[in-house]
Design a protein around this motif. Structure first.
Motif, PDB file in Angstrom:
ATOM      1  N   ARG A 282      50.550  -7.827  32.575  1.00 44.11           N
ATOM      2  CA  ARG A 282      49.628  -7.429  31.509  1.00 44.11           C
ATOM      3  C   ARG A 282      49.729  -5.919  31.259  1.00 44.11           C
ATOM      4  O   ARG A 282      48.733  -5.249  31.010  1.00 44.11           O
ATOM      5  N   GLY A 283      50.933  -5.445  31.332  1.00 48.05           N
ATOM      6  CA  GLY A 283      51.183  -4.028  31.085  1.00 48.05           C
ATOM      7  C   GLY A 283      52.602  -3.851  30.604  1.00 48.05           C
ATOM      8  O   GLY A 283      53.192  -4.743  30.001  1.00 48.05           O
ATOM      9  N   HIS A 284      53.161  -2.682  30.865  1.00 52.01           N
ATOM     10  CA  HIS A 284      54.538  -2.434  30.462  1.00 52.01           C
ATOM     11  C   HIS A 284      55.443  -2.457  31.692  1.00 52.01           C
ATOM     12  O   HIS A 284      55.032  -2.096  32.793  1.00 52.01           O
ATOM     13  N   ARG A 285      56.657  -2.885  31.464  1.00 50.94           N
ATOM     14  CA  ARG A 285      57.655  -2.882  32.519  1.00 50.94           C
ATOM     15  C   ARG A 285      58.901  -2.199  31.996  1.00 50.94           C
ATOM     16  O   ARG A 285      59.367  -2.505  30.903  1.00 50.94           O
ATOM     17  N   GLY A 286      59.417  -1.287  32.780  1.00 49.42           N
ATOM     18  CA  GLY A 286      60.608  -0.559  32.349  1.00 49.42           C
ATOM     19  C   GLY A 286      61.717  -0.633  33.383  1.00 49.42           C
ATOM     20  O   GLY A 286      61.454  -0.519  34.589  1.00 49.42           O
ATOM     21  N   VAL A 287      62.912  -0.840  32.927  1.00 46.51           N
ATOM     22  CA  VAL A 287      64.098  -0.835  33.784  1.00 46.51           C
ATOM     23  C   VAL A 287      65.137   0.051  33.114  1.00 46.51           C
ATOM     24  O   VAL A 287      65.390  -0.084  31.910  1.00 46.51           O
ATOM     25  N   VAL A 288      65.712   0.975  33.893  1.00 43.10           N
ATOM     26  CA  VAL A 288      66.710   1.888  33.342  1.00 43.10           C
ATOM     27  C   VAL A 288      68.062   1.560  33.948  1.00 43.10           C
ATOM     28  O   VAL A 288      68.204   1.435  35.168  1.00 43.10           O
ATOM     29  N   MET A 289      69.050   1.419  33.091  1.00 45.51           N
ATOM     30  CA  MET A 289      70.431   1.190  33.524  1.00 45.51           C
ATOM     31  C   MET A 289      71.205   2.483  33.308  1.00 45.51           C
ATOM     32  O   MET A 289      71.279   2.987  32.192  1.00 45.51           O
ATOM     33  N   GLY A 290      71.746   3.031  34.388  1.00 45.70           N
ATOM     34  CA  GLY A 290      72.496   4.277  34.281  1.00 45.70           C
ATOM     35  C   GLY A 290      72.363   5.078  35.557  1.00 45.70           C
ATOM     36  O   GLY A 290      71.263   5.176  36.127  1.00 45.70           O
ATOM     37  N   GLU A 291      73.441   5.663  36.028  1.00 49.95           N
ATOM     38  CA  GLU A 291      73.429   6.423  37.276  1.00 49.95           C
ATOM     39  C   GLU A 291      72.522   7.640  37.153  1.00 49.95           C
ATOM     40  O   GLU A 291      72.611   8.413  36.204  1.00 49.95           O
TER      41      GLU A 291
ATOM     42  N   PHE B 129      63.083   5.125  35.702  1.00 52.53           N
ATOM     43  CA  PHE B 129      61.932   4.906  34.813  1.00 52.53           C
ATOM     44  C   PHE B 129      60.688   5.529  35.440  1.00 52.53           C
ATOM     45  O   PHE B 129      60.409   5.337  36.619  1.00 52.53           O
ATOM     46  N   VAL B 130      59.949   6.289  34.636  1.00 45.54           N
ATOM     47  CA  VAL B 130      58.752   6.966  35.128  1.00 45.54           C
ATOM     48  C   VAL B 130      57.491   6.258  34.651  1.00 45.54           C
ATOM     49  O   VAL B 130      56.660   5.803  35.451  1.00 45.54           O
ATOM     50  N   GLU B 131      57.317   6.151  33.328  1.00 47.55           N
ATOM     51  CA  GLU B 131      56.116   5.519  32.798  1.00 47.55           C
ATOM     52  C   GLU B 131      56.290   5.222  31.316  1.00 47.55           C
ATOM     53  O   GLU B 131      57.259   5.642  30.685  1.00 47.55           O
ATOM     54  N   ALA B 132      55.339   4.456  30.796  1.00 44.76           N
ATOM     55  CA  ALA B 132      55.219   4.231  29.352  1.00 44.76           C
ATOM     56  C   ALA B 132      53.735   4.174  29.040  1.00 44.76           C
ATOM     57  O   ALA B 132      52.903   4.048  29.942  1.00 44.76           O
ATOM     58  N   GLN B 133      53.384   4.280  27.768  1.00 41.69           N
ATOM     59  CA  GLN B 133      51.994   4.237  27.352  1.00 41.69           C
ATOM     60  C   GLN B 133      51.670   2.872  26.755  1.00 41.69           C
ATOM     61  O   GLN B 133      52.562   2.078  26.450  1.00 41.69           O
ATOM     62  N   SER B 134      50.378   2.619  26.584  1.00 38.87           N
ATOM     63  CA  SER B 134      49.965   1.325  26.037  1.00 38.87           C
ATOM     64  C   SER B 134      50.446   1.129  24.604  1.00 38.87           C
ATOM     65  O   SER B 134      50.575   0.000  24.137  1.00 38.87           O
ATOM     66  N   ASP B 135      50.729   2.232  23.885  1.00 39.20           N
ATOM     67  CA  ASP B 135      51.210   2.100  22.509  1.00 39.20           C
ATOM     68  C   ASP B 135      52.722   2.282  22.394  1.00 39.20           C
ATOM     69  O   ASP B 135      53.257   2.383  21.288  1.00 39.20           O
ATOM     70  N   THR B 136      53.413   2.332  23.529  1.00 40.46           N
ATOM     71  CA  THR B 136      54.868   2.410  23.489  1.00 40.46           C
ATOM     72  C   THR B 136      55.435   1.055  23.084  1.00 40.46           C
ATOM     73  O   THR B 136      55.117   0.043  23.709  1.00 40.46           O
ATOM     74  N   PRO B 137      56.267   1.006  22.045  1.00 40.47           N
ATOM     75  CA  PRO B 137      56.796  -0.300  21.613  1.00 40.47           C
ATOM     76  C   PRO B 137      57.825  -0.840  22.603  1.00 40.47           C
ATOM     77  O   PRO B 137      58.430  -0.093  23.374  1.00 40.47           O
ATOM     78  N   ALA B 138      58.008  -2.152  22.575  1.00 40.27           N
ATOM     79  CA  ALA B 138      59.055  -2.765  23.391  1.00 40.27           C
ATOM     80  C   ALA B 138      60.420  -2.332  22.869  1.00 40.27           C
ATOM     81  O   ALA B 138      60.600  -2.043  21.692  1.00 40.27           O
ATOM     82  N   SER B 139      61.383  -2.277  23.765  1.00 35.92           N
ATOM     83  CA  SER B 139      62.717  -1.843  23.381  1.00 35.92           C
ATOM     84  C   SER B 139      63.458  -2.963  22.659  1.00 35.92           C
ATOM     85  O   SER B 139      63.150  -4.146  22.837  1.00 35.92           O
TER      86      SER B 139
ATOM     87  N   GLN C  49      53.426  -5.543  27.243  1.00 33.56           N
ATOM     88  CA  GLN C  49      52.435  -6.607  27.237  1.00 33.56           C
ATOM     89  C   GLN C  49      51.049  -6.053  27.540  1.00 33.56           C
ATOM     90  O   GLN C  49      50.237  -6.693  28.209  1.00 33.56           O
ATOM     91  N   SER C  50      50.800  -4.840  27.052  1.00 35.64           N
ATOM     92  CA  SER C  50      49.479  -4.230  27.259  1.00 35.64           C
ATOM     93  C   SER C  50      48.394  -5.078  26.597  1.00 35.64           C
ATOM     94  O   SER C  50      48.629  -5.750  25.584  1.00 35.64           O
ATOM     95  N   VAL C  51      47.201  -5.019  27.161  1.00 33.14           N
ATOM     96  CA  VAL C  51      46.101  -5.882  26.740  1.00 33.14           C
ATOM     97  C   VAL C  51      45.305  -5.214  25.619  1.00 33.14           C
ATOM     98  O   VAL C  51      44.982  -4.021  25.703  1.00 33.14           O
ATOM     99  N   HIS C  52      44.975  -5.989  24.572  1.00 37.61           N
ATOM    100  CA  HIS C  52      44.100  -5.517  23.505  1.00 37.61           C
ATOM    101  C   HIS C  52      42.646  -5.776  23.906  1.00 37.61           C
ATOM    102  O   HIS C  52      42.283  -6.910  24.238  1.00 37.61           O
TER     103      HIS C  52
ATOM    104  N   PHE D   3      45.230  -1.293  26.745  1.00 39.78           N
ATOM    105  CA  PHE D   3      45.262  -0.773  28.117  1.00 39.78           C
ATOM    106  C   PHE D   3      46.344  -1.510  28.885  1.00 39.78           C
ATOM    107  O   PHE D   3      46.483  -2.721  28.774  1.00 39.78           O
ATOM    108  N   SER D   4      47.094  -0.749  29.642  1.00 34.15           N
ATOM    109  CA  SER D   4      48.203  -1.325  30.403  1.00 34.15           C
ATOM    110  C   SER D   4      47.824  -1.400  31.877  1.00 34.15           C
ATOM    111  O   SER D   4      47.573  -0.370  32.516  1.00 34.15           O
ATOM    112  N   PHE D   5      47.749  -2.608  32.407  1.00 33.23           N
ATOM    113  CA  PHE D   5      47.480  -2.794  33.830  1.00 33.23           C
ATOM    114  C   PHE D   5      48.787  -2.620  34.606  1.00 33.23           C
ATOM    115  O   PHE D   5      49.819  -3.181  34.243  1.00 33.23           O
TER     116      PHE D   5
END
Length: 537
Positions: free
Chosen positions: A143-152, A156-166, A394-397, A410-412
């Motif tokens: 119920r929040g955002h999940r980030g995975v970074v590919m690259g040496e 990934f540090v963080e995202a906000q509740s209004d950050t769009p999906a990639s 997948q932040s919650v409205h 809000f992103s849990f």
């Protein structure tokens, strides 16, 4: 004298009927308590009253929504509280396992076994902390955002509740300039000649400082001992060896002084023998000052406070949009495709060993080379994309009002062990809390650092939840209740009966009705008088 049409009686009857209707209307309004009982009572007023009624009902439901949302947030906060307790216990075990003086391998294995059970309990809390459905898990990242970074080197540090999906291919991460720490270089190699006369150094970092004299204490004794040893037997203990030992003693002393005085600085010797002192944190927001009693060791002038060469923030783009750099962290700017997403690039130019081979392909030696920045991030002539950020959102409205736009997102967070304690540099190469191993002393010390980071992360998450509950939900609820009260007052003004005024109105109509009935009797006497006259004739 006419008897066919009694105009006086008809006129009186009309007024009497109107008075009777007025009495009936007053009785209806008094008995119902409403001025508006049907559309004909006031079409325009009815429209306004219905609008206010609809708004009142919407706000009432919004208040109920917020009350349920507060319960949901408290459920999540309760789960985080249990996670904090588990982490505190892990910290105790890590510190215990790091005590090499009294622990043997068997005791450290026992500590590790308990940590594994605690990590399992932590994941179980993330899995079972729900609100109204077993599928609505609050703390596993669903119920929040999940980030995975590919690259040496990317993280990934963080995202906000209004950050769009990639997009399916991810957001491109292009690093254009590396972060650098604040640095200060000595202008002369560290030698016996340079340190023959004592030098006093004062180094200041963020309101903390350390001062020392190269001629005093353990450092001074070590320098004199090395110098004496060389002078007694220069052939056996060469100047090159003595200078190298001096450099090692000085750097060891400096780093210990920085650690003891909690300065985030580190010292090292360059290949040419000069001293380098640099900040442990990257970026232009931190620096330090040096004041030396003689030139050469770090400053070019004696007794002149000198600021270190400023650090630099990372530069680059995320998803093709400009990003702000702070230290090693790059954050997409508002309005860009990846707004609010942040990644870190941890690679820095290092000294790499290159094998030297003879003409037959046999190794004959090793040469050290300093990496260039363009070998890591490319250049204008040879551009390079460092990696891709894949982000699910997948932040919650939280619906806070009765209108379409009256909501907050809000992103849990994901508090599973594999998501906590990331980004901590450690000798054991633990990538997250799920990797910690207490079976050796180094691992126990590194585990303690990761657990500290995880404790800070959970504390920040609890603070975010508390702030969201207090400043967004509860204050919005108070404002919603006030708005609902005002709407109710406005609707009452339009729809409800003013009892005192309506009683006066009904009394007026009753008097007119009685008067009209009396006058109607009088008006009907006129035809009767004509009839009496005819009968008398």
């Amino acid at each position: 004298m006419r008897i066919r049409n009694n105009l006086a009686s008809l006129n009186t009857l009309r007024h009497t009927t109107r008075s009777q209707q007025g009495v009936q209307g007053s009785i209806e309004r008094l008995s119902s308590g409403r001025v508006l009982n049907r559309g004909s009572d006031g079409p325009a007023v009815l429209v306004g009253a219905e609008i206010l009624k609809n708004r009142k009902l919407g706000l009432a439901q919004a208040t109920k929504n917020i009350e349920a949302q507060v319960n949901l947030v408290q459920s999540a906060e309760s789960g985080l509280g249990e996670v904090a307790k588990l982490l505190n216990k892990m910290k105790q075990l890590a510190v215990h396992a790091a005590n090499e003086a009294v622990n043997d391998d068997l005791m450290r294995k026992a500590d590790q076994l308990e940590v594994e059970y605690l990590l399992g309990s932590l994941d179980q809390i993330a899995k079972t902390t729900t609100y109204d459905s077993i599928n609505d898990r609050l703390l596993d990242g669903s119920r929040g955002h999940r980030g995975v970074v590919m690259g040496e080197g990317l993280r990934f540090v963080e995202a906000q509740s209004d950050t769009p999906a990639s997009p399916p291919a991810g957001f491109e991460v292009d690093i254009q300039a590396l972060a650098e720490p604040a640095r200060m270089f000595g202008s002369a190699p560290i030698t016996m000649d340079l340190l023959r006369e004592p030098i006093t150094l004062l180094i200041t970092d963020d309101n903390r400082n350390v001062s020392f004299d190269t001629g005093a204490g353990y450092l001074g004794e070590s320098i004199r001992e090395i110098t004496k040893h060389h002078e007694e037997d220069a052939e056996l203990y060469t100047a090159e060896t003595a200078n190298r030992d001096l450099q090692e003693v000085l750097v060891t002393y400096l780093n210990k002084a920085f650690l003891d005085n909690r300065l985030e600085l580190e010292a090292e010797i360059l290949d040419d023998g000069r001293l380098l002192v640099q900040h442990q944190e990257y970026g232009d927001h931190v620096s330090f000052y040096v004041n030396a009693s003689a030139p050469g060791l770090l400053t070019d002038e004696a007794d002149a406070p000198t600021m270190a060469n400023p650090g630099k923030d990372i530069k680059g783009t995320i998803g093709g949009g400009n990003a702000n750099g702070k230290g090693k962290v790059l954050t997409a700017r508002p309005g860009t495709p990846a707004q609010g997403a942040a990644v870190a690039f941890d690679l820095v130019p290092e000294i790499v060993e290159v094998l030297v081979l003879d003409e037959n392909g046999h190794q004959v030696g090793v040469e050290n080379f300093q990496q260039r920045p363009d070998e890591l991030i490319g250049s204008a002539d040879n551009p390079k994309i460092e990696g891709y950020l894949h982000l699910s959102q997948q932040s919650v409205h939280f619906q806070l009002g009765d209108k379409r736009g009256d909501h907050e997102k809000f992103s849990f967070a994901d508090v599973r062990a594999s998501s906590l304690g990331k980004g901590v540099e450690n000798v054991s190469r633990f990538a997250s809390l799920a990797d910690i191993d207490l079976t050796d002393v180094e691992g126990a010390q590194d585990a303690a650092e990761l657990v500290d980071t995880a404790i800070d992360e959970i504390a920040n998450l609890r603070a975010d939840l508390g702030a969201f509950q207090k400043h967004t939900l509860e204050r919005t609820k108070t404002g919603t209740q006030i708005s609902s009260d005002h709407n109710l007052a406005a609707e009452s003004l339009l729809r409800d009966t003013d009892m005192a005024a309506e009683m006066a109105e009904m009394t007026k109509h009753q008097i007119l009705l009685q008067s009209g009935q009396s006058m109607l009797s009088q008006a009907n006497q006129k035809p009767r008088n004509v009839l009496n006259l005819l009968q008398a004739g």
